[in-house]
Design an enzyme around this catalytic site. Sequence first.
Site, short mmCIF file in Angstrom:
data_model
loop_
_atom_site.label_atom_id
_atom_site.label_comp_id
_atom_site.label_asym_id
_atom_site.label_seq_id
_atom_site.Cartn_x
_atom_site.Cartn_y
_atom_site.Cartn_z
N HIS A 1 0.78 -1.28 -0.16
CA HIS A 1 0.08 -0.26 0.08
C HIS A 1 0.92 1.57 0.16
O HIS A 1 1.94 1.82 0.56
CB HIS A 1 -1.01 0.56 1.89
CG HIS A 1 -2.56 -0.79 1.07
ND1 HIS A 1 -3.63 -0.59 2.15
CD2 HIS A 1 -2.10 -1.91 0.28
CE1 HIS A 1 -4.00 -1.17 1.36
NE2 HIS A 1 -3.77 -2.52 0.48
N TYR B 1 -9.21 5.73 6.98
CA TYR B 1 -9.43 6.03 8.91
C TYR B 1 -10.73 7.17 9.25
O TYR B 1 -10.13 8.43 8.33
CB TYR B 1 -7.81 6.82 9.65
CG TYR B 1 -6.72 5.35 9.81
CD1 TYR B 1 -5.94 5.22 9.17
CD2 TYR B 1 -6.48 4.69 11.02
CE1 TYR B 1 -5.44 3.69 9.05
CE2 TYR B 1 -5.57 3.77 11.07
CZ TYR B 1 -4.87 3.09 10.28
OH TYR B 1 -4.05 2.65 10.57
N PRO C 1 -3.70 0.76 19.07
CA PRO C 1 -3.18 0.91 17.62
C PRO C 1 -3.30 1.07 16.47
O PRO C 1 -3.29 0.98 14.86
CB PRO C 1 -4.63 -0.35 17.68
CG PRO C 1 -5.64 -0.19 18.37
CD PRO C 1 -4.88 -0.01 19.52
N LYS D 1 1.44 0.52 14.68
CA LYS D 1 3.50 0.70 15.31
C LYS D 1 3.27 -0.92 16.62
O LYS D 1 4.75 -1.16 16.33
CB LYS D 1 3.56 1.91 16.36
CG LYS D 1 3.12 2.71 16.08
CD LYS D 1 4.84 2.70 14.53
CE LYS D 1 4.37 3.60 13.87
NZ LYS D 1 4.28 3.44 11.75
N TYR E 1 4.06 6.83 9.36
CA TYR E 1 3.26 5.93 9.88
C TYR E 1 4.52 4.27 8.91
O TYR E 1 3.97 3.49 9.09
CB TYR E 1 2.08 6.31 8.69
CG TYR E 1 1.01 4.94 8.95
CD1 TYR E 1 0.55 5.14 9.82
CD2 TYR E 1 1.14 4.21 7.58
CE1 TYR E 1 -1.08 4.24 9.42
CE2 TYR E 1 0.08 2.80 7.64
CZ TYR E 1 -0.56 3.08 8.73
OH TYR E 1 -1.84 2.26 8.31
P1 RFL Z 1 2.17 -11.19 21.88
O1 RFL Z 1 1.60 -11.83 20.62
O2 RFL Z 1 1.09 -10.76 23.39
O3 RFL Z 1 2.78 -13.06 22.38
C1 RFL Z 1 3.59 -13.12 23.39
C2 RFL Z 1 2.90 -14.79 24.09
O4 RFL Z 1 4.06 -14.92 25.02
C3 RFL Z 1 2.90 -15.94 25.81
N1 RFL Z 1 2.93 -15.47 27.07
C4 RFL Z 1 3.87 -16.90 27.97
N2 RFL Z 1 4.30 -17.65 27.31
C5 RFL Z 1 4.62 -18.70 28.59
N3 RFL Z 1 4.47 -17.94 29.89
C6 RFL Z 1 3.62 -17.59 30.52
N4 RFL Z 1 3.65 -17.38 31.61
C7 RFL Z 1 2.70 -16.34 29.31
N5 RFL Z 1 2.29 -14.97 29.15
C8 RFL Z 1 2.38 -14.52 28.21
C9 RFL Z 1 0.95 -15.53 25.59
O5 RFL Z 1 0.09 -16.62 25.91
C10 RFL Z 1 2.04 -14.95 23.16
O6 RFL Z 1 1.95 -15.94 22.48
O7 RFL Z 1 3.50 -10.70 22.14
P2 RFL Z 1 4.40 -9.75 21.59
O8 RFL Z 1 5.25 -11.41 20.38
O9 RFL Z 1 4.96 -9.11 21.28
O10 RFL Z 1 3.86 -9.29 19.80
C11 RFL Z 1 3.09 -7.98 19.82
C12 RFL Z 1 2.19 -8.37 19.18
O11 RFL Z 1 0.78 -9.14 19.23
C13 RFL Z 1 1.42 -6.66 19.48
O12 RFL Z 1 1.85 -5.48 19.80
C14 RFL Z 1 0.26 -6.64 18.16
O13 RFL Z 1 -0.43 -7.32 17.76
C15 RFL Z 1 -0.55 -5.22 17.85
N6 RFL Z 1 -0.90 -4.40 17.10
C16 RFL Z 1 -0.53 -3.87 15.60
N7 RFL Z 1 0.40 -3.54 15.32
C17 RFL Z 1 0.98 -3.43 14.55
O14 RFL Z 1 2.25 -2.72 13.85
N8 RFL Z 1 0.08 -3.04 13.18
C18 RFL Z 1 -1.04 -3.10 13.25
O15 RFL Z 1 -1.90 -3.02 12.25
C19 RFL Z 1 -1.47 -3.58 14.78
N9 RFL Z 1 -3.02 -4.18 14.90
C20 RFL Z 1 -2.50 -4.55 17.23
C21 RFL Z 1 -3.19 -4.93 15.81
C22 RFL Z 1 -3.10 -5.37 18.19
C23 RFL Z 1 -4.85 -4.84 18.73
N10 RFL Z 1 -4.63 -5.54 19.94
C24 RFL Z 1 -5.76 -6.77 19.85
C25 RFL Z 1 -4.34 -5.38 21.16
C26 RFL Z 1 -5.27 -4.70 16.41
C27 RFL Z 1 -5.75 -5.18 17.54
C28 RFL Z 1 -7.01 -5.05 17.61
C1 PHB Z 2 -5.52 -3.83 11.14
O1 PHB Z 2 -5.87 -4.35 9.82
O2 PHB Z 2 -6.11 -5.18 12.11
C2 PHB Z 2 -5.10 -2.83 11.23
C3 PHB Z 2 -4.58 -2.11 10.31
C4 PHB Z 2 -4.19 -0.98 10.70
C5 PHB Z 2 -4.46 0.13 12.21
C6 PHB Z 2 -4.47 -1.15 12.98
C7 PHB Z 2 -4.96 -2.28 12.95
O3 PHB Z 2 -3.71 0.78 12.49
#
Ligand code: RFL
Ligand code: PHB
Length: 398
Positions: free
Chosen positions: A76, A205, A297, A301, A389
């Site tokens: 994109h 957005y 989110p 990032k 971004y």
């Molecule tokens: P995670 O993915 O939370 O993984 C951590 C893992 O550790 C396990 N764990 C344990 N294991 C053993 N013993 C314990 N005591 C433990 N406690 C926990 C967990 O089960 C899990 O499997 O962290 P990690 O690897 O640092 O990854 C981070 C990302 O997942 C997170 O930053 C992103 O998902 C955030 N995020 C977004 N980031 C982006 O860069 N671009 C996006 O578009 C974006 N959109 C989002 C998002 C996060 C969202 N939510 C739901 C918070 C959209 C949403 C809605």
């Molecule tokens: C997503 O597709 O989950 C998503 C995309 C952009 C954002 C946050 C989440 O800023």
Amino acid sequence: MTIPSRTQVAIVGAGPSGLLLGQLLYKAGIDNVILERQTGDYVLGRIRAGILEQVCIDLLDEAGVGARMHAEGLVHGGFEMMWAGQRHRIDLHGLTGGKNVMVYGQTELTRDLMNARQAAGLPIVYEAHNVTVRDFDGKTPQVSYEKDGRTHQLDCDFIAGCDGFHGVCRASVPRKSITEYEKVYPFGWLGLLSDTPPVSDELIYINSPRGFGLCSQRSRTRSRYYLQVPLTDNIEAWTDEAFWQELRLRLDDTGRRQLVTGPSLEKSIAPLRSFVAEPMRFGRMFLAGDAGHIVPPTGAKGLNLAATDVKYLSNAFIEYYKDKSEAGLDTYSARCLRRIWKAERFSWWFTSLMHRFPDDGPIAAKFQEAELDYLLHSESGARTIAENYVGLPLDFGE
Ligand code: RFL
Ligand code: PHB
């Protein structure tokens, strides 16, 4: 698979941070064991990030797991921002000298990393319960865990805390050794995933009087939409039809006409939080990804920051084992935090600009609209958004 009782790096958590770190270390010939609390299917069932920055794409290539991402991911070169019913495009490509972002779901990236680990036969323990980290302030840290009713011990040189916001590693640090900064936002994001074509080629957005909305996607046939909702909302009360109806109300006429609806594959409410723990190193234990910091989110990032932590950390371990240098380990925390605070600031600012805050009166919406009108009609304003971004360069300010 036999799990050794000693390894060089014990990694807690098999989210993107832990799996990517494990893969980069393996490529460099450094032994590692991953301990994950959940099952692999549970990890893959969490629908999260969708947008990858170039830095993250490069790292997945370096780890040797980029093939499917390049084949299936969508490049994109821009996105749209909507307010007062009008859309305005941010030309990421044009404003940043040719940079883009990639639409490729966290689920797919995680699956690629899991498959690579399995193909290489590397040790990973799913459903590892009661993981406990010990003696990380000395020279011989240990991790213990329970699996199938038995307690196991893992001796290691280093512990990588990749266990997310609710993990055990950060929680095991004595309170006097850590400072935590936190802001909780007074709303959440209700997300819906559906096998329907996205409403538009690029992300939208939306700042609407009814609250924020986001039209995102996973592929040309799979959409991901979000709505700002009060934290008190119950997911059971949001039927698919109620979701689509509310999204229509936040879109413009073109969006309403082009929106294709269908049954949800997943629906959930996520709270929004800004959080940073300082430092990210405690003797021989290092935090990476959501274990050390959380962003709302809005700026996409979180996963990208996790990837850059992992880049710095894997380089530091490689320097330690190959060059016998501790320089990378010593500067890890400060280098990460410098980058993290800039992404935290951008995510907080972008969230403030695009959401309706329950305690703000009508004047706040007017300020937002004036700021958007200014930013999107000023080349330097639009460039500031675009530059942040797509992600700041790894050596920004160094
Ligand atoms: P995670 O993915 O939370 O993984 C951590 C893992 O550790 C396990 N764990 C344990 N294991 C053993 N013993 C314990 N005591 C433990 N406690 C926990 C967990 O089960 C899990 O499997 O962290 P990690 O690897 O640092 O990854 C981070 C990302 O997942 C997170 O930053 C992103 O998902 C955030 N995020 C977004 N980031 C982006 O860069 N671009 C996006 O578009 C974006 N959109 C989002 C998002 C996060 C969202 N939510 C739901 C918070 C959209 C949403 C809605
Ligand atoms: C997503 O597709 O989950 C998503 C995309 C952009 C954002 C946050 C989440 O800023």
